[in-house]
Design a protein around this motif. Sequence first.
Motif, PDB file in Angstrom:
ATOM      1  N   THR A 154       0.827  -1.216   0.000  1.00 12.28           N
ATOM      2  CA  THR A 154       0.000   0.000   0.000  1.00 12.28           C
ATOM      3  C   THR A 154       0.858   1.262   0.000  1.00 12.28           C
ATOM      4  O   THR A 154       0.432   2.288  -0.520  1.00 12.28           O
ATOM      5  CB  THR A 154      -0.938   0.030   1.218  1.00 12.28           C
ATOM      6  N   THR A 178      -1.500   2.853  -2.402  1.00 13.31           N
ATOM      7  CA  THR A 178      -2.158   4.138  -2.149  1.00 13.31           C
ATOM      8  C   THR A 178      -1.163   5.295  -2.087  1.00 13.31           C
ATOM      9  O   THR A 178      -1.532   6.429  -2.384  1.00 13.31           O
ATOM     10  CB  THR A 178      -2.952   4.094  -0.831  1.00 13.31           C
ATOM     11  N   SER A 199      -5.695   2.589  -9.601  1.00 13.63           N
ATOM     12  CA  SER A 199      -6.820   3.462  -9.265  1.00 13.63           C
ATOM     13  C   SER A 199      -6.934   3.773  -7.775  1.00 13.63           C
ATOM     14  O   SER A 199      -7.690   4.656  -7.386  1.00 13.63           O
ATOM     15  CB  SER A 199      -8.131   2.825  -9.756  1.00 13.63           C
ATOM     16  N   SER A 200      -6.184   3.052  -6.940  1.00 19.40           N
ATOM     17  CA  SER A 200      -6.249   3.300  -5.495  1.00 19.40           C
ATOM     18  C   SER A 200      -5.269   4.381  -5.044  1.00 19.40           C
ATOM     19  O   SER A 200      -5.284   4.776  -3.871  1.00 19.40           O
ATOM     20  CB  SER A 200      -5.963   2.010  -4.719  1.00 19.40           C
ATOM     21  N   MET A 202      -3.521   7.520  -3.862  1.00 14.08           N
ATOM     22  CA  MET A 202      -3.955   8.764  -3.254  1.00 14.08           C
ATOM     23  C   MET A 202      -2.814   9.789  -3.180  1.00 14.08           C
ATOM     24  O   MET A 202      -3.068  10.978  -3.087  1.00 14.08           O
ATOM     25  CB  MET A 202      -4.492   8.477  -1.837  1.00 14.08           C
ATOM     26  N   SER A 223      -8.891   8.905  -9.759  1.00 11.87           N
ATOM     27  CA  SER A 223     -10.007   9.630  -9.151  1.00 11.87           C
ATOM     28  C   SER A 223      -9.899   9.795  -7.637  1.00 11.87           C
ATOM     29  O   SER A 223     -10.639  10.592  -7.054  1.00 11.87           O
ATOM     30  CB  SER A 223     -11.322   8.921  -9.490  1.00 11.87           C
ATOM     31  N   LYS A 224      -8.987   9.038  -6.994  1.00 10.04           N
ATOM     32  CA  LYS A 224      -8.838   9.145  -5.535  1.00 10.04           C
ATOM     33  C   LYS A 224      -7.631   9.995  -5.134  1.00 10.04           C
ATOM     34  O   LYS A 224      -7.305  10.110  -3.949  1.00 10.04           O
ATOM     35  CB  LYS A 224      -8.702   7.750  -4.921  1.00 10.04           C
ATOM     36  N   LEU A 225      -6.997  10.596  -6.104  1.00 12.73           N
ATOM     37  CA  LEU A 225      -5.754  11.322  -5.853  1.00 12.73           C
ATOM     38  C   LEU A 225      -5.975  12.507  -4.909  1.00 12.73           C
ATOM     39  O   LEU A 225      -6.895  13.306  -5.100  1.00 12.73           O
ATOM     40  CB  LEU A 225      -5.179  11.819  -7.186  1.00 12.73           C
ATOM     41  N   GLU A 226      -5.106  12.590  -3.895  1.00 11.33           N
ATOM     42  CA  GLU A 226      -5.160  13.691  -2.942  1.00 11.33           C
ATOM     43  C   GLU A 226      -3.934  14.598  -3.047  1.00 11.33           C
ATOM     44  O   GLU A 226      -4.044  15.819  -2.932  1.00 11.33           O
ATOM     45  CB  GLU A 226      -5.280  13.153  -1.509  1.00 11.33           C
ATOM     46  N   ILE A 246     -10.307  16.675 -10.319  1.00 11.52           N
ATOM     47  CA  ILE A 246     -10.355  15.541  -9.396  1.00 11.52           C
ATOM     48  C   ILE A 246     -10.831  16.058  -8.040  1.00 11.52           C
ATOM     49  O   ILE A 246     -10.126  16.827  -7.376  1.00 11.52           O
ATOM     50  CB  ILE A 246      -8.971  14.878  -9.268  1.00 11.52           C
ATOM     51  N   SER A 248     -11.072  14.931  -5.033  1.00 13.08           N
ATOM     52  CA  SER A 248     -10.339  14.622  -3.802  1.00 13.08           C
ATOM     53  C   SER A 248      -9.006  15.351  -3.700  1.00 13.08           C
ATOM     54  O   SER A 248      -8.386  15.369  -2.636  1.00 13.08           O
ATOM     55  CB  SER A 248     -10.097  13.106  -3.716  1.00 13.08           C
TER      56      SER A 248
END
Length: 769
Positions: A154, A178, A199-200, A202, A223-226, A246, A248
């Motif tokens: 992760t 992530t 896609s996970s 972040m 789409s989960k990018l922070e 995006i 997030s």
Amino acid sequence: MITIIWSLCLFFCLSHSTLVLAKHLCLPDQRDALSEFKNEFYVYKLYSFMDDKKTETWRNNTDCCSWDGVLCDDKTGNVVELNLYGSELNGPLRSNSSLFRLQHLQSLKLGSNNISGILPDSIGNLKYLRDLDLPYCSLFGKIPSSLGNLSHLTTLALSDNDFTGELPDSMGHLNNLTELHLGWAMLNGKFPHLLLNLSSLMWIDLGSNQFKGMLPSNISSLSKLEVFDISDNSFSGTIPSSLFMIPSLFELNLGSNDFSGPLEFGNISSQSNLLKLDIGENNFYIVDFSIFLHFKLLEVLDLSGNHLKFSSTPHLLLPMIVYLDLSSCNISEFPKFLENQTSLQELDISANQIKGQIPEWLWRLPRLQVVNIAQNSFGGELTMLPNSIINTFIASDNQFSGEIPRAICELDNLGTLVLSNNNFSGSISRCFKNVNSSISILHLRNNSLSGIIPEEIINDGLRSLDVGGNLLSGKLPKSLINCTSLAFLNVENNRIKDKFPFWLSSLPNLQILVLRSNQFYGPIFSPGYSLSFPILRIFDISDNSFSGVLPSDYFVGWSVMSSFAIIYLNGLLPRDFLYDIHQRSVFLTVKGVERELVGSGYDIYKNFDVSGNRLEGYIPESIGLLKELIVLNMSNNAFTGHIPPSLSNLTNLESLDLSKNRLSGSIPTELGKLTFLEWMNFSYNKLEGPIPIATQIQSQNISSFAENPGLCGAPLLKKCGGEEEEAKKQEQDEDEKEEEDQVFNWVAAAVGYVPGLFCGLTIAYILTS
């Protein structure tokens, strides 16, 4: 009966405790693997602030699950976490390391150790890993493709290493990843498209590498990018507007690339959570500043180094902006809209073309703490209003004149004050005692300040003091001895008259000491003082009136100049000091030319300059201890004796100046081994004998050996005595050979002539008879 019951209870309690203890004992094979892993490395103190040798607690007669940095599974006793971050391990991670016998590891953290070498493919055998943390490890080579086997991973952190090449395609299989931290890892190639499959993700950090090309247009698939950091690379083209959509995303770092064109954000969602946007040091053209109003939560905005135009209306409001960088944006007027930015804490408008005075309303902003207006054309007297929360004020490289305003002394929290390169005059106010409990950086260089350096400007927390290039006189303040954090002291080009400050050697963090071009006098050695500067990297006391001799052990104890060392002060990493370092400036004589050393140049230079004094006696052999020295200048003194052969130990030396002394003997042939030595000067001495034959010596200008009557050999035109005799003998040999050749030719001709004549007469006789 009661006794029996209590006995049974005690028995069951002890039995349960024994079972629990037995349950938590780590397995023998796990303990053996850990012990062997420890023995694969040697431990020494790499960083001056670290004292964290976790492996010292690893003893065979104790439960390995209780060892520092080790965590075991409660049920199985298997080691599931190994955290030896910053444990001063030194040595390569071998492919057959016992580490890879810890098959149940879920977390491996070995960051900030000197595990220099290639990351072995065996790392892919730790199939249960979720967290792999190896930053600051001096790893090199390619990132192994076996990382793609770590399907449970992760978090992957490999930043601050020296890898080469691109990311392996196999990393596209890390579907659970992530966080990816690869900043400062020396990677190259185009943007890794394999990341678009993860896609996970972040958090992506690819900053400070060598990536180039354009960003993919479908980057919004993450789409989960922070957090997305690709700063300090060579990416080009435009930024896909989809990136800003995006929902997030809260931190976007695109600075220091080659992006260009008009900046457009597309149809930004009203629910954008972007808190930080860094697009500085690119080639964007920003016409309408109001486009940033779409980011309702934006706190940090860096637009530096772009082409910026905005309306002068004061009604533009970025309600949450805390940090704003508008440096190098071709701004010619002070931005009026800033008057309404009540949340603003840090403002940088340096390196623009702003003239006139600082508007008074700036000082009334209720939360403003940091102001940088350097490198503009502000002029006249500096007017300020008291502001109790200002902690940093940088106004260097402007045209301010008059005295330094006393209002500065009313800034109770002032920690950094930089007013260098202006036209300030008068004395340094003693009112600094009002802020001296907090000020750590005070730079007033290159003004016209006079008088003494008042004791009132010195405080125990002072880290950097630069008053060079003024008209200051008197002595160095003795209160500097209390500044245990002092790393930088520069008083060059003043009129200070004092003895050498031996007491400065007691300052544990002093890295740079510049006393050049003053009126210092007397010896630079005293039997009553231990002149040892452990982490000093620049020592410049040139152009003073220092005198006396240097004892043979003078250079013992100058640790940083003697061996490779990474010095971190006060437990902080170098990047935490960049803001401080970038304000520093000194002039050094390097390769016979005076040059200004600014900012991060201090990281590489190690300089020892005592030129232009009255020092005498022998140059100590102990100078050979300074193996990391780059510049050595002892010219224009009265040194006598031979040039010490130990100079050949200075394998990093690039510039050597021993000119204008009274040195005798020959130039040591050992200096020919110094392959980095580009420039040297031995002129105006009493040297004699042949100049050593070595490429870097022979390539010097003839002036480097001038006014040494006894020197001979190339590049001088004067040939050495032995050479002259050899040349004369060679000339005689050549003359004799030429005579012999002529005799041989004559004899040969004669020999050929007699038979020829005889044959000719014989033939003639036959024909006529």
